[in-house]
Scaffold this active site. Structure first.
Site, short mmCIF file in Angstrom:
data_model
loop_
_atom_site.label_atom_id
_atom_site.label_comp_id
_atom_site.label_asym_id
_atom_site.label_seq_id
_atom_site.Cartn_x
_atom_site.Cartn_y
_atom_site.Cartn_z
N TYR A 32 -2.38 0.24 9.88
CA TYR A 32 -2.59 -0.40 8.57
C TYR A 32 -1.29 -0.40 7.76
O TYR A 32 -0.85 -1.44 7.25
CB TYR A 32 -3.71 0.33 7.81
CG TYR A 32 -3.81 -0.04 6.35
CD1 TYR A 32 -4.06 -1.36 5.96
CD2 TYR A 32 -3.65 0.92 5.35
CE1 TYR A 32 -4.14 -1.69 4.61
CE2 TYR A 32 -3.73 0.59 4.01
CZ TYR A 32 -3.98 -0.73 3.64
OH TYR A 32 -4.05 -1.06 2.31
N THR B 224 0.82 -1.22 0.00
CA THR B 224 0.00 0.00 0.00
C THR B 224 0.85 1.27 0.00
O THR B 224 1.96 1.29 0.55
CB THR B 224 -0.92 0.02 1.24
OG1 THR B 224 -1.56 1.31 1.30
CG2 THR B 224 -0.14 -0.17 2.52
N1 LIG Z 1 -8.55 -0.27 -2.53
C1 LIG Z 1 -7.43 0.41 -2.70
O1 LIG Z 1 -7.43 1.53 -3.21
C2 LIG Z 1 -6.11 -0.19 -2.29
C3 LIG Z 1 -4.92 0.55 -2.47
C4 LIG Z 1 -3.70 -0.03 -2.13
C5 LIG Z 1 -3.65 -1.30 -1.61
N2 LIG Z 1 -4.80 -2.00 -1.41
C6 LIG Z 1 -4.71 -3.37 -0.89
O2 LIG Z 1 -5.37 -4.21 -1.84
C7 LIG Z 1 -5.98 -5.30 -1.17
C8 LIG Z 1 -7.45 -5.35 -1.50
O3 LIG Z 1 -8.09 -4.15 -1.08
P1 LIG Z 1 -9.61 -3.88 -1.41
O4 LIG Z 1 -9.83 -2.43 -1.39
O5 LIG Z 1 -9.97 -4.67 -2.62
O6 LIG Z 1 -10.30 -4.50 -0.11
P2 LIG Z 1 -11.56 -5.47 0.00
O7 LIG Z 1 -11.99 -5.45 1.43
O8 LIG Z 1 -12.58 -5.17 -1.04
O9 LIG Z 1 -10.93 -6.90 -0.33
C9 LIG Z 1 -10.21 -7.65 0.62
C10 LIG Z 1 -10.66 -9.10 0.49
O10 LIG Z 1 -9.86 -9.91 1.35
C11 LIG Z 1 -10.71 -10.82 2.05
N3 LIG Z 1 -10.03 -11.14 3.31
C12 LIG Z 1 -9.70 -10.29 4.32
N4 LIG Z 1 -9.05 -10.95 5.29
C13 LIG Z 1 -8.97 -12.25 4.90
C14 LIG Z 1 -8.40 -13.42 5.47
N5 LIG Z 1 -7.83 -13.39 6.69
N6 LIG Z 1 -8.48 -14.58 4.79
C15 LIG Z 1 -9.09 -14.63 3.57
N7 LIG Z 1 -9.65 -13.56 2.98
C16 LIG Z 1 -9.58 -12.38 3.64
C17 LIG Z 1 -12.03 -10.06 2.24
O11 LIG Z 1 -13.12 -10.93 2.45
C18 LIG Z 1 -12.12 -9.30 0.91
O12 LIG Z 1 -12.78 -10.08 -0.07
C19 LIG Z 1 -5.69 -5.10 0.31
O13 LIG Z 1 -4.55 -5.88 0.62
C20 LIG Z 1 -5.38 -3.62 0.44
O14 LIG Z 1 -4.52 -3.38 1.51
C21 LIG Z 1 -6.02 -1.47 -1.74
#
Ligand SMILES: NC(=O)c1ccc[n+]([C@@H]2O[C@H](COP(=O)([O-])OP(=O)(O)OC[C@H]3O[C@@H](n4cnc5c(N)ncnc54)[C@H](O)[C@@H]3O)[C@@H](O)[C@H]2O)c1
Length: 182
Positions: free
Chosen positions: A142, A118
């Site tokens: 985070y 991130t």
């Molecule tokens: N959304 C953004 O703009 C953004 C930017 C940078 C990084 N990220 C990273 O990308 C990834 C996805 O983010 P997102 O926005 O799609 O979030 P999101 O909450 O939509 O997706 C996360 C998914 O992981 C699953 N999950 C969480 N903990 C789990 C576990 N212990 N075991 C199995 N499944 C689990 C959840 O059910 C969910 O489907 C994350 O790692 C986040 O840190 C997101």
């Protein structure tokens, strides 16, 4: 031969879009997600295994069954404010969860990981634009929960020849241009 990717968190926002991108690029896609924050309906490009990354027995079974060439690791809790109010669940789910995942991978002989890190690992910008060489200094749990994973991956690379890439991208927004995902 088609390659196989195991996408953790593939039922979530970024993960589901990446499942589509991998499938479009010709990969077999398997999603592993505990559905704590994801959507079953978003898993359309291969099977969904409902499992937590901390469940080593379950993850090992998935790795042994599908023998992925790559694990694309998106599963995480990802809200800065929530991480400040309740850091324990971030270190448990994200950091401990990833350690458990990496240990399951090592036991299964799976050695390539694409890690969804991130921009929060950079903290307050010292200069802009922020590039890959910008110092990392998270200002919330985070960001720390992810930066510790980056360090872990570097150490696993040196010691166990696990190869990894960490993507420190900024906030994603928008929906699928084809209208298949929100
Ligand atoms: N959304 C953004 O703009 C953004 C930017 C940078 C990084 N990220 C990273 O990308 C990834 C996805 O983010 P997102 O926005 O799609 O979030 P999101 O909450 O939509 O997706 C996360 C998914 O992981 C699953 N999950 C969480 N903990 C789990 C576990 N212990 N075991 C199995 N499944 C689990 C959840 O059910 C969910 O489907 C994350 O790692 C986040 O840190 C997101």
């Amino acid at each position: 031969m088609k390659k196989t990717v195991l996408v953790t968190g593939g039922a979530g926002y970024v993960g589901s879009h990446c499942c589509k991108a991998f499938a479009t690029a010709g990969w077999n896609v398997v999603t592993l997600d505990n559905l704590s924050r994801g959507w079953r309906d978003a898993v359309r490009w291969g099977p969904l295994v409902e499992c937590d990354i901390r469940n080593s027995t379950g993850v090992r079974a998935v790795l042994d069954t599908y023998k992925p060439d790559l694990v694309a690791h998106f599963a995480a809790l990802a809200y800065v404010g929530e991480s400040v109010a309740d850091p324990a669940i971030y270190y448990d789910n994200n950091t401990r969860g990833t350690l458990a995942l990496l240990e399951s991978m090592r036991a299964a002989g799976c050695s390539r990981v694409l890690f969804s890190s991130t921009c929060a690992s950079y903290g307050v910008p010292k200069h802009t634009p922020i590039d890959e060489t910008h110092p990392q200094a998270p200002i919330n749990p985070y960001g720390w929960s992810k930066m510790i994973i980056e360090r872990m991956l570097e150490d696993f690379g040196r010691a166990y020849e696990m190869s990894s890439v960490s993507l420190r991208y900024f906030n994603a927004a928008g929906c699928d241009p084809d209208g298949e995902l929100g």
